[in-house]
Scaffold this motif. Structure first.
Motif, PDB file in Angstrom:
ATOM      1  N   MET A 109     -20.829  13.866 -51.971  1.00  9.26           N
ATOM      2  CA  MET A 109     -20.425  13.684 -50.532  1.00  9.26           C
ATOM      3  C   MET A 109     -19.490  12.503 -50.105  1.00  9.26           C
ATOM      4  O   MET A 109     -19.318  12.307 -49.011  1.00  9.26           O
ATOM      5  CB  MET A 109     -21.561  13.418 -49.567  1.00  9.26           C
ATOM      6  N   GLY A 110     -19.091  12.073 -51.260  1.00 11.11           N
ATOM      7  CA  GLY A 110     -17.808  11.185 -51.109  1.00 11.11           C
ATOM      8  C   GLY A 110     -18.147   9.539 -50.845  1.00 11.11           C
ATOM      9  O   GLY A 110     -17.355   8.723 -50.381  1.00 11.11           O
ATOM     10  N   ALA A 111     -19.542   9.067 -51.172  1.00 12.18           N
ATOM     11  CA  ALA A 111     -19.590   7.794 -51.019  1.00 12.18           C
ATOM     12  C   ALA A 111     -18.824   7.059 -51.999  1.00 12.18           C
ATOM     13  O   ALA A 111     -18.505   7.561 -53.292  1.00 12.18           O
ATOM     14  CB  ALA A 111     -21.058   7.279 -51.600  1.00 12.18           C
ATOM     15  N   SER A 112     -18.530   5.876 -51.808  1.00 14.57           N
ATOM     16  CA  SER A 112     -17.436   4.786 -52.406  1.00 14.57           C
ATOM     17  C   SER A 112     -18.180   3.969 -53.329  1.00 14.57           C
ATOM     18  O   SER A 112     -17.730   3.525 -54.566  1.00 14.57           O
ATOM     19  CB  SER A 112     -16.647   4.275 -51.871  1.00 14.57           C
ATOM     20  N   SER A 113     -19.412   3.696 -53.082  1.00 15.59           N
ATOM     21  CA  SER A 113     -20.341   2.739 -53.566  1.00 15.59           C
ATOM     22  C   SER A 113     -21.873   2.851 -53.508  1.00 15.59           C
ATOM     23  O   SER A 113     -22.171   3.059 -52.380  1.00 15.59           O
ATOM     24  CB  SER A 113     -19.944   1.074 -53.246  1.00 15.59           C
ATOM     25  N   LEU A 146     -12.251  13.522 -57.855  1.00 15.05           N
ATOM     26  CA  LEU A 146     -11.272  12.614 -58.568  1.00 15.05           C
ATOM     27  C   LEU A 146     -11.837  11.086 -58.585  1.00 15.05           C
ATOM     28  O   LEU A 146     -11.235  10.109 -59.262  1.00 15.05           O
ATOM     29  CB  LEU A 146      -9.948  12.480 -57.786  1.00 15.05           C
ATOM     30  N   ASN A 147     -13.117  11.069 -58.028  1.00 19.99           N
ATOM     31  CA  ASN A 147     -13.583   9.737 -58.005  1.00 19.99           C
ATOM     32  C   ASN A 147     -14.859   9.539 -58.413  1.00 19.99           C
ATOM     33  O   ASN A 147     -15.921  10.546 -58.029  1.00 19.99           O
ATOM     34  CB  ASN A 147     -13.639   9.136 -56.534  1.00 19.99           C
ATOM     35  N   VAL A 148     -15.559   8.586 -58.971  1.00 20.58           N
ATOM     36  CA  VAL A 148     -17.093   8.383 -59.310  1.00 20.58           C
ATOM     37  C   VAL A 148     -17.428   7.072 -58.401  1.00 20.58           C
ATOM     38  O   VAL A 148     -16.777   6.063 -58.687  1.00 20.58           O
ATOM     39  CB  VAL A 148     -17.267   8.250 -60.825  1.00 20.58           C
ATOM     40  N   PRO A 149     -18.233   6.937 -57.588  1.00 19.36           N
ATOM     41  CA  PRO A 149     -18.398   5.778 -57.183  1.00 19.36           C
ATOM     42  C   PRO A 149     -18.859   4.565 -57.936  1.00 19.36           C
ATOM     43  O   PRO A 149     -19.412   4.735 -59.062  1.00 19.36           O
ATOM     44  CB  PRO A 149     -19.756   6.123 -56.112  1.00 19.36           C
ATOM     45  N   GLU A 150     -18.793   3.306 -57.310  1.00 19.75           N
ATOM     46  CA  GLU A 150     -19.243   2.303 -58.153  1.00 19.75           C
ATOM     47  C   GLU A 150     -20.647   2.189 -57.989  1.00 19.75           C
ATOM     48  O   GLU A 150     -21.238   2.379 -56.982  1.00 19.75           O
ATOM     49  CB  GLU A 150     -18.523   1.004 -57.640  1.00 19.75           C
ATOM     50  N   LEU A 151     -21.337   1.823 -59.269  1.00 20.98           N
ATOM     51  CA  LEU A 151     -22.854   1.663 -59.235  1.00 20.98           C
ATOM     52  C   LEU A 151     -23.161   0.283 -59.563  1.00 20.98           C
ATOM     53  O   LEU A 151     -22.914  -0.218 -60.349  1.00 20.98           O
ATOM     54  CB  LEU A 151     -23.606   2.497 -60.268  1.00 20.98           C
ATOM     55  N   ALA A 201     -21.391   0.772 -44.053  1.00 19.72           N
ATOM     56  CA  ALA A 201     -22.597   0.746 -45.224  1.00 19.72           C
ATOM     57  C   ALA A 201     -23.572   1.814 -44.441  1.00 19.72           C
ATOM     58  O   ALA A 201     -23.839   1.623 -43.205  1.00 19.72           O
ATOM     59  CB  ALA A 201     -23.041  -0.549 -45.604  1.00 19.72           C
ATOM     60  N   VAL A 202     -24.621   2.850 -45.248  1.00 16.89           N
ATOM     61  CA  VAL A 202     -25.404   3.497 -44.782  1.00 16.89           C
ATOM     62  C   VAL A 202     -26.732   3.142 -45.300  1.00 16.89           C
ATOM     63  O   VAL A 202     -26.714   2.890 -46.717  1.00 16.89           O
ATOM     64  CB  VAL A 202     -25.042   5.117 -45.002  1.00 16.89           C
ATOM     65  N   LEU A 203     -27.771   2.643 -44.545  1.00 13.29           N
ATOM     66  CA  LEU A 203     -28.966   2.176 -45.187  1.00 13.29           C
ATOM     67  C   LEU A 203     -29.835   3.416 -44.982  1.00 13.29           C
ATOM     68  O   LEU A 203     -30.254   3.797 -44.118  1.00 13.29           O
ATOM     69  CB  LEU A 203     -29.333   0.987 -44.351  1.00 13.29           C
TER      70      LEU A 203
END
Length: 255
Positions: A109-113, A146-151, A201-203
């Protein structure tokens, strides 16, 4: 240049960490070697698609595959790099199967981190980061992302708030509060509209919710936006999907 050659298309997609450019030779890691050789029964000369989250998606050819190694040669770019909305997901870890589901869906769903946050009521404190990352990569591979979020490494609740306070540029916190009422109010919709295309940021809280002390700290923050996810109590993994859907359709890349 993006390739327009339709004579050679790759159906298998792999995420690799190496830089990608035309003519570059790359060695695949052990798990990818096993997947291509023993699961997909690939042979030398077959096409695959590769991406790294930086250089777009590329068509590559398996140049060597045997019992010991698998190597590819990058041929041509099929898609230029694009980036997701700047949405960080702060979540309290839950039990294994549901945790794997959460990181998969956050990726899709497109989270970046993704930031694990240890709250007072968090029950799971030991995390298998390698397994979580593998779930994120698999989701990106299968969903043509095309992206994998930062963990990120896990932090406690107070550290999470401190990092938000120190963030540059400022990052608004969307607090999905089960006591916020049965509907998303007009004030909440207007507040979401005001932070459209800005870092957020979503908590997502733990099983059992946030403690009274944690809720008090959240309410005291001037840039906390409290929203409702509807009239029902949602489990953490369901709440994550609902919250990201709401964010993407109001302030993210669905609009």
């Amino acid at each position: 240049m993006v390739s327009q050659d339709n004579q050679m298309t790759g159906k298998i997609r792999l995420y690799i960490s190496e830089d990608l450019s035309e003519g570059r030779n790359c060695s695949l890691i052990k798990g990818q070697h096993h997947y291509l050789r023993n699961v997909m029964r690939c042979q030398s000369g077959e096409p695959i698609l590769v991406f790294n989250g930086r250089d777009g998606e590329w068509l590559a050819e398996i140049s060597q595959i045997d019992k010991k190694v698998a190597e590819i040669q990058v041929r041509s770019q099929t898609r230029p790099q694009s980036f997701t909305s700047d949405i960080h997901v702060l979540f309290a870890p839950v039990k294994k199967a549901r945790l794997n589901y959460m990181v998969q869906k956050a990726t899709e769903m497109g989270a970046s981190s993704l930031v694990p946050v240890m709250t007072q009521y968090t029950q799971k404190t030991r995390l298998n980061y390698e397994r979580l990352k593998a779930n994120m990569v698999e989701a990106a591979e299968q969903c043509n992302l095309l992206n994998v979020p930062e963990l990120c490494e896990a932090i406690n609740f107070e550290q999470a708030l401190e990092k938000l306070d120190d963030a540059t540029p400022a990052r608004s916190l969307i607090f999905c509060d089960e006591s916020a009422g049965p509907v998303l109010t007009k004030d909440s919709r207007d507040a979401l509209e005001a932070i459209k295309n800005k870092p957020v940021a979503v908590l997502i809280g733990p099983e059992g919710g946030f403690s009274p002390a944690e809720r008090k700290k959240l309410y005291a923050r001037p840039d906390t936006l409290t929203i409702s996810l509807g009239p029902r109590i949602l489990r953490a993994d369901t709440a994550l999907v609902a919250a990201l859907s709401l964010c993407q359709m109001t302030i993210g890349d669905w609009v």
